[in-house]
Every structure is written in structure tokens, then in C-alpha cells.
Design a protein around this motif. Structure first.
Motif, PDB file in Angstrom:
ATOM      1  N   LEU A  88     -89.129  -2.746  11.437  1.00  0.00           N
ATOM      2  CA  LEU A  88     -87.718  -2.451  11.209  1.00  0.00           C
ATOM      3  C   LEU A  88     -87.493  -1.470  10.064  1.00  0.00           C
ATOM      4  CD1 LEU A  88     -86.035  -5.957  11.716  1.00  0.00           C
ATOM      5  CD2 LEU A  88     -86.179  -4.048  13.328  1.00  0.00           C
ATOM      6  N   TYR A  89     -88.295  -1.544   9.002  1.00  0.00           N
ATOM      7  CA  TYR A  89     -88.049  -0.637   7.883  1.00  0.00           C
ATOM      8  C   TYR A  89     -88.565   0.771   8.151  1.00  0.00           C
ATOM      9  CZ  TYR A  89     -92.862  -1.184   5.909  1.00  0.00           C
ATOM     10  OH  TYR A  89     -94.221  -1.182   5.679  1.00  0.00           O
ATOM     11  N   LYS A  90     -89.309   0.950   9.243  1.00  0.00           N
ATOM     12  CA  LYS A  90     -89.862   2.269   9.551  1.00  0.00           C
ATOM     13  C   LYS A  90     -88.892   3.166  10.312  1.00  0.00           C
ATOM     14  CE  LYS A  90     -94.694   0.834   9.395  1.00  0.00           C
ATOM     15  NZ  LYS A  90     -95.990   0.755  10.128  1.00  0.00           N
ATOM     16  N   SER A  91     -87.726   2.633  10.633  1.00  0.00           N
ATOM     17  CA  SER A  91     -86.706   3.420  11.327  1.00  0.00           C
ATOM     18  C   SER A  91     -85.443   3.485  10.486  1.00  0.00           C
ATOM     19  CB  SER A  91     -86.395   2.798  12.690  1.00  0.00           C
ATOM     20  OG  SER A  91     -85.237   3.385  13.253  1.00  0.00           O
ATOM     21  N   ARG A  92     -84.852   4.648  10.399  1.00  0.00           N
ATOM     22  CA  ARG A  92     -83.606   4.790   9.643  1.00  0.00           C
ATOM     23  C   ARG A  92     -82.474   3.974  10.272  1.00  0.00           C
ATOM     24  NH1 ARG A  92     -82.241   9.694   8.333  1.00  0.00           N
ATOM     25  NH2 ARG A  92     -84.148  10.798   8.942  1.00  0.00           N
ATOM     26  N   THR A  94     -82.763   0.903  11.663  1.00  0.00           N
ATOM     27  CA  THR A  94     -82.904  -0.554  11.466  1.00  0.00           C
ATOM     28  C   THR A  94     -83.284  -0.924  10.039  1.00  0.00           C
ATOM     29  OG1 THR A  94     -85.195  -0.406  12.264  1.00  0.00           O
ATOM     30  CG2 THR A  94     -83.491  -1.008  13.875  1.00  0.00           C
ATOM     31  N   ALA A  95     -83.459   0.061   9.172  1.00  0.00           N
ATOM     32  CA  ALA A  95     -83.873  -0.217   7.792  1.00  0.00           C
ATOM     33  C   ALA A  95     -82.841  -1.070   7.063  1.00  0.00           C
ATOM     34  CB  ALA A  95     -84.103   1.094   7.040  1.00  0.00           C
ATOM     35  N   ALA A 231     -92.630   3.122   0.795  1.00  0.00           N
ATOM     36  CA  ALA A 231     -91.279   3.614   0.519  1.00  0.00           C
ATOM     37  C   ALA A 231     -91.225   5.145   0.512  1.00  0.00           C
ATOM     38  CB  ALA A 231     -90.797   3.062  -0.823  1.00  0.00           C
ATOM     39  N   LYS A 232     -92.307   5.784   0.113  1.00  0.00           N
ATOM     40  CA  LYS A 232     -92.350   7.250   0.132  1.00  0.00           C
ATOM     41  C   LYS A 232     -92.375   7.756   1.574  1.00  0.00           C
ATOM     42  CE  LYS A 232     -94.678   7.734  -4.340  1.00  0.00           C
ATOM     43  NZ  LYS A 232     -95.943   8.124  -5.040  1.00  0.00           N
ATOM     44  N   ARG A 233     -93.054   7.024   2.455  1.00  0.00           N
ATOM     45  CA  ARG A 233     -93.138   7.431   3.862  1.00  0.00           C
ATOM     46  C   ARG A 233     -91.861   7.066   4.628  1.00  0.00           C
ATOM     47  NH1 ARG A 233     -98.307   5.457   6.936  1.00  0.00           N
ATOM     48  NH2 ARG A 233     -97.346   6.873   8.476  1.00  0.00           N
ATOM     49  N   TYR A 234     -91.304   5.914   4.285  1.00  0.00           N
ATOM     50  CA  TYR A 234     -90.115   5.394   4.973  1.00  0.00           C
ATOM     51  C   TYR A 234     -89.064   5.068   3.906  1.00  0.00           C
ATOM     52  CZ  TYR A 234     -93.897   4.666   8.330  1.00  0.00           C
ATOM     53  OH  TYR A 234     -94.998   4.839   9.149  1.00  0.00           O
ATOM     54  N   PRO A 235     -88.309   6.049   3.443  1.00  0.00           N
ATOM     55  CA  PRO A 235     -87.492   5.895   2.229  1.00  0.00           C
ATOM     56  C   PRO A 235     -86.142   5.211   2.414  1.00  0.00           C
ATOM     57  CG  PRO A 235     -87.265   8.119   3.083  1.00  0.00           C
ATOM     58  CD  PRO A 235     -88.264   7.422   3.976  1.00  0.00           C
ATOM     59  N   TRP A 236     -85.770   4.824   3.629  1.00  0.00           N
ATOM     60  CA  TRP A 236     -84.393   4.420   3.878  1.00  0.00           C
ATOM     61  C   TRP A 236     -84.017   3.139   3.140  1.00  0.00           C
ATOM     62  CZ3 TRP A 236     -87.746   5.744   7.987  1.00  0.00           C
ATOM     63  CH2 TRP A 236     -87.624   7.072   8.370  1.00  0.00           C
ATOM     64  N   THR A 241     -81.363   0.568  -1.583  1.00  0.00           N
ATOM     65  CA  THR A 241     -81.518  -0.302  -2.748  1.00  0.00           C
ATOM     66  C   THR A 241     -81.159   0.422  -4.033  1.00  0.00           C
ATOM     67  OG1 THR A 241     -83.300  -1.479  -1.610  1.00  0.00           O
ATOM     68  CG2 THR A 241     -83.135  -1.795  -3.991  1.00  0.00           C
ATOM     69  N   GLY A 242     -81.488   1.693  -4.101  1.00  0.00           N
ATOM     70  CA  GLY A 242     -81.200   2.477  -5.295  1.00  0.00           C
ATOM     71  C   GLY A 242     -82.335   2.515  -6.280  1.00  0.00           C
ATOM     72  N   HIS A 243     -83.451   1.904  -5.945  1.00  0.00           N
ATOM     73  CA  HIS A 243     -84.630   1.950  -6.810  1.00  0.00           C
ATOM     74  C   HIS A 243     -85.861   1.617  -5.972  1.00  0.00           C
ATOM     75  CE1 HIS A 243     -84.635  -2.461  -6.752  1.00  0.00           C
ATOM     76  NE2 HIS A 243     -83.363  -2.418  -7.091  1.00  0.00           N
TER      77      HIS A 243
END
Length: 269
Positions: A88-92, A94-95, A231-236, A241-243
Motif C-alpha cells: 500500500l505505501y508503494k503507490s501514491r 494508497t499511501a 521513504a526515498k523510493r516511495y516518498p508519499w 507525515t512531514g518528516h
């Protein structure tokens, strides 16, 4: 609500901090929380529908028992493979969903607002699981019974889930054990003890463990594998979160049992 509780220190940002609350404060927060009030209303409505379309004693009891048996299995599978999964976090698209339904809870396990599942995701899931089962057993009356049972179990799960993160030592030994196993899930190794009130499925599928000596501490217990590299690969999620993802929660006061899960597990084993 904070005025009712007369203790503004139990709030952390917009959320209640279970690490600073006592049992009385939890009861007040739980019984006045909008999500729980919605669940109570749906329990009353589905109960009324179950009476109106009464399917008979046999189908009604069968529907209740079926949901009670199915619910822990479905919860385990969703918890292990969806909530703790990486898809889920790998797609903008569903992140944000993954962040809300579980990542935020592991980042800081004491915040009440992210402990409860969102109704927009929880209720459709309950309905998809329970209504077809009930309908097959006894038509609309049993379907309403099954949904009512599912929402009731969810309320019970949510309350005990709060207890497991509350700054409170339960008197009952079985609740102490339940709390200790869940503490291990959050503060030692997230790839085990996926249950909330029961660990039968964990035992059956090999993910149950009784103390911190049973396995090494997971480096991803607070970020669920959403590391800096991910997070660098999947930043959404990180952008929302803001951090950067944290490797331990902050802003919550943890009880001694959660600061030392190994000691706590030995005491209740």
C-alpha cells in the motif's frame, strides 16, 4: 472532551495520549468518542433489523457463532498481510490509506485517534465479511445479526486495544497476559502476536511468542519496514507525515511495562 476529563496533559496534539491516561479517563474518552458512538448506533440499528426480519433462533445463533469464529481469522490475515504489508505505501494512491490505518499507530502506539480504525475503511470491511455469511445462513435477518455481531466484536476489540496501550496494569491475569503479548508486538518484534484479544490464530500459524527472549528485537518494529531508504523510493507517506519515518515513538509517556517488555512478559508468563 478534554474539559470533561479535567486533565489537558493527557492530550498530545489533537489526540488523547493513552500513556498518560488512567482507566476512568479511558472509559470517558471511549464512551464519548465519535467513532464508538457511530458503532453503537449501528449496533442498535442492525439489532432492530435483525428483530424485524427475524430468521429464527437456529439461523440467528448460527450467524453469531459463525462471525465469532471467522472474525479473529480475518483480523489476523488483514493485520499480518495488509496492515503490515508493503504494497500500500508503494503507490501514491494508497499511501495515505496505509498511513492512516496502521503506520501512524506503530509510529506512536499511544495516540487514541490513530488507534481506532477509521469508519470509512472499517465498516465496509465488517460488512463485506459478515453480511454475506449471515445472508447465506438465514437471509436478511441473519445478515443483520451477523453485521451487528461484527460491529459489537469491533467495539470489544477497540476497548481492549486501548487497555493494551493504557498506563494501567489490569487486575485480571488473563488481561495482563493479553497486554504483555501486544506490547511485544509494538515494542519488540512486529512480525508476531497479531491478535488483539486472542492469540489462537498466532499459535496455529507460528507467529505467537511469549517473551523478548524468544526472538531478537526487530529494527522495524516502529516503522513496519518503511525505512529511510524505502521513504526515498516511495516518498508519499513521508510527505504526508512531514518528516522521515521514526525508529521509535515520541511524545508519549510509556508505562514501565512497555519500556521493558521482556521483564513484563516474564512476570505474566
Amino acid at each position: 472532551m478534554s474539559g470533561t476529563l479535567r486533565n489537558p496533559s493527557i492530550r498530545s496534539g489533537r489526540s488523547f495520549d493513552l500513556g498518560k491516561m488512567n482507566l476512568r479517563q479511558l472509559w470517558i474518552a471511549y464512551l464519548t468518542y465519535p467513532t464508538i458512538l457511530l458503532y453503537f448506533a449501528l449496533i442498535a440499528i442492525s439489532f432492530a433489523l435483525a428483530i424485524h426480519f427475524f430468521a429464527g433462533e437456529g439461523p440467528t445463533l448460527t450467524a453469531v457463532l459463525a462471525v465469532m469464529l471467522i472474525y479473529p481469522v480475518v483480523w489476523y490475515l488483514l493485520h499480518r498481510y495488509i496492515l503490515h504489508g508493503h504494497l500500500l505505501y508503494k503507490s501514491r494512491f494508497t499511501a495515505a490509506l496505509w498511513k492512516r490505518i496502521h503506520f501512524d499507530h506503530h509510529q506512536d502506539p499511544h495516540l487514541l485517534d490513530v488507534l481506532f480504525g477509521g469508519p470509512a475503511t472499517t465498516l465496509p470491511t465488517i460488512g463485506a465479511i459478515t453480511i454475506p455469511v449471515g445472508w447465506l445462513i438465514g437471509g436478511p435477518g441473519a445478515a443483520a445479526t451477523a453485521f451487528c455481531t461484527g460491529v459489537t466484536i469491533t467495539c470489544i476489540y477497540e476497548f481492549f486495544h486501548c487497555i493494551q496501550h493504557l498506563n494501567y496494569k489490569p487486575r485480571a491475569r488473563w488481561i495482563q497476559r493479553m497486554k504483555a503479548y501486544h506490547v511485544l508486538h509494538h515494542f519488540h518484534d512486529e512480525d508476531g502476536n497479531f491478535g488483539i484479544t486472542s492469540y489462537v490464530v498466532d499459535r496455529a500459524l507460528g507467529t505467537y511468542y511469549v517473551d523478548a527472549r524468544s526472538r531478537g528485537r526487530s529494527p522495524t518494529v516502529f516503522n513496519l519496514g518503511y525505512t529511510i531508504e524505502q521513504a526515498k523510493r516511495y516518498p508519499w507517506v513521508m510527505r504526508l507525515t512531514g518528516h522521515a519515518p521514526k525508529d521509535r515513538p515520541d511524545g508519549a509517556s510509556r508505562p514501565e511495562s512497555e519500556r521493558n517488555p521482556q521483564r513484563n512478559s516474564r512476570q505474566v508468563a
